[in-house]
Design an enzyme around this catalytic site. Structure first.
Site, short mmCIF file in Angstrom:
data_model
loop_
_atom_site.label_atom_id
_atom_site.label_comp_id
_atom_site.label_asym_id
_atom_site.label_seq_id
_atom_site.Cartn_x
_atom_site.Cartn_y
_atom_site.Cartn_z
N ASP A 153 -4.94 0.43 -2.28
CA ASP A 153 -3.62 0.80 -1.76
C ASP A 153 -3.11 1.91 -2.68
OD1 ASP A 153 -1.06 1.09 -0.85
OD2 ASP A 153 -0.66 -1.06 -0.71
N ILE A 185 -0.32 3.71 -2.83
CA ILE A 185 1.00 3.38 -3.39
C ILE A 185 1.44 2.07 -2.76
CG2 ILE A 185 3.40 4.07 -3.72
CD1 ILE A 185 2.61 6.96 -3.42
C1 LIP Z 1 4.20 -3.29 0.86
C2 LIP Z 1 3.83 -4.64 0.29
C3 LIP Z 1 5.04 -5.54 0.23
C4 LIP Z 1 5.55 -5.75 1.62
C5 LIP Z 1 5.93 -4.42 2.24
C6 LIP Z 1 4.75 -3.47 2.23
P1 LIP Z 1 3.07 -0.82 1.05
O1 LIP Z 1 3.05 -2.46 0.88
O2 LIP Z 1 3.28 -4.55 -0.96
O3 LIP Z 1 4.71 -6.77 -0.38
O4 LIP Z 1 6.64 -6.63 1.62
O5 LIP Z 1 6.37 -4.59 3.54
O6 LIP Z 1 3.73 -3.92 3.10
O7 LIP Z 1 3.21 -0.56 2.51
O8 LIP Z 1 4.20 -0.29 0.26
O9 LIP Z 1 1.73 -0.42 0.53
#
Ligand code: LIP
Length: 274
Positions: free
Chosen positions: A91, A93
């Site tokens: 991922d 970010i």
């Molecule tokens: C985020 C997640 C977080 C979730 C957000 C989002 P992203 O990831 O880490 O826990 O609540 O909705 O999915 O999209 O910032 O990589």
């Protein structure tokens, strides 16, 4: 082999630092924001830039390895199949909404699976300069210091992290509100830092006793899950079964007792498969 793993770990930490530099450089600037599946599901140029450079670095060094990245997946919309091949899951970010709002809880997350088991987890939170690392069976570390999750067993004394997530489906939101109600009722408090990877690292570092979320993806939690486990936490499917990395939900707790307590009070949303 052990030396392959060593080389993979070295590259993982070095790409995390490189990703962190890109995130830090862009953090205070205006961002070009696009939405994906909902108005709460964001992507920026930095997400794409980080994913691209990391993919390039991995393929230069390990051309036969597989790669699963959040942004590559969003563009192609493909489903994942986990194979026994070494697979780098990133991922670029995690916490994009935080990134866009200049909230410091943002991270780069990288997990490596071999034979469908996570063997390496690296989460780097570049604004705070916190580098979390773990290798299967070898403990978890924050900037080189060994981590140990909290020893609390009583749910009433636990601080639990959870998130609203990015789906705006009415039924899903309703079930999540039920869970927030249950968590407030049975715990010492709830928190939401906005990044699954950071949330898991907080539990690993003893900053709270648990974390539960429905609706996230393998790239959000695969690295943090190993870090939390190697720090002594338990990581499960919220029902209490083994975690299925493609089933889009996770429960992490500092102790089996807190995990059991959480599992019993929650409504378990079925999120389908990645
Ligand atoms: C985020 C997640 C977080 C979730 C957000 C989002 P992203 O990831 O880490 O826990 O609540 O909705 O999915 O999209 O910032 O990589």
């Amino acid at each position: 082999s052990e030396s392959d793993l060593e080389e993979m770990f070295t590259l993982a930490v070095s790409v995390a630092k490189e990703a962190g530099q890109i995130i830090r450089d862009a953090f205070d600037k205006e961002k070009e924001v696009d939405t994906k599946l909902s108005a709460a599901d964001l992507v920026t140029e930095s997400d794409q830039a980080v994913e691209k450079i990391v993919n390039t670095r991995i393929m230069e060094k390990f051309p036969t390895h597989r790669f699963i990245g959040e942004e590559t997946t969003s563009e192609s919309g493909e489903k994942h199949e986990l194979t026994d091949d070494p697979t780098w899951i990133i991922d670029p970010i995690d916490g994009t909404t935080n990134f866009v709002n200049r909230i410091q809880e943002v991270s780069f997350s990288l997990g490596i699976m071999v034979n469908k088991k996570t063997v390496i987890g690296v989460v780097y939170a570049p604004i705070k300069d916190e580098m979390f690392t773990a290798r299967l069976g070898k403990g978890a570390y924050l900037n080189g210091m060994k981590l140990q999750a909290s020893k609390i067993t009583d749910l009433k004394q636990a601080v639990i992290i959870t998130e609203g997530g990015s789906s705006r489906d009415a039924k899903e939101v309703e079930d999540k509100v039920k869970n927030i109600h249950a968590l407030i009722t049975h715990t010492r408090g709830i928190r939401a830092y906005g990044s699954a990877a950071v949330n898991l690292c907080h539990v690993a570092a003893g900053r709270g006793q648990g974390y539960v979320e429905y609706g996230i993806h393998i790239w959000d939690f695969i690295a943090g899950a190993l870090i939390a486990k190697e720090a002594g936490a338990v990581v499960l499917d919220p029902t209490g079964c083994d975690l299925d990395p493609l089933r889009r939900r996770i429960l992490c707790a500092c102790s089996p007792e807190v995990a059991k307590g959480l599992s019993q009070i929650l409504t378990h949303l079925d999120m389908g498969c990645d």
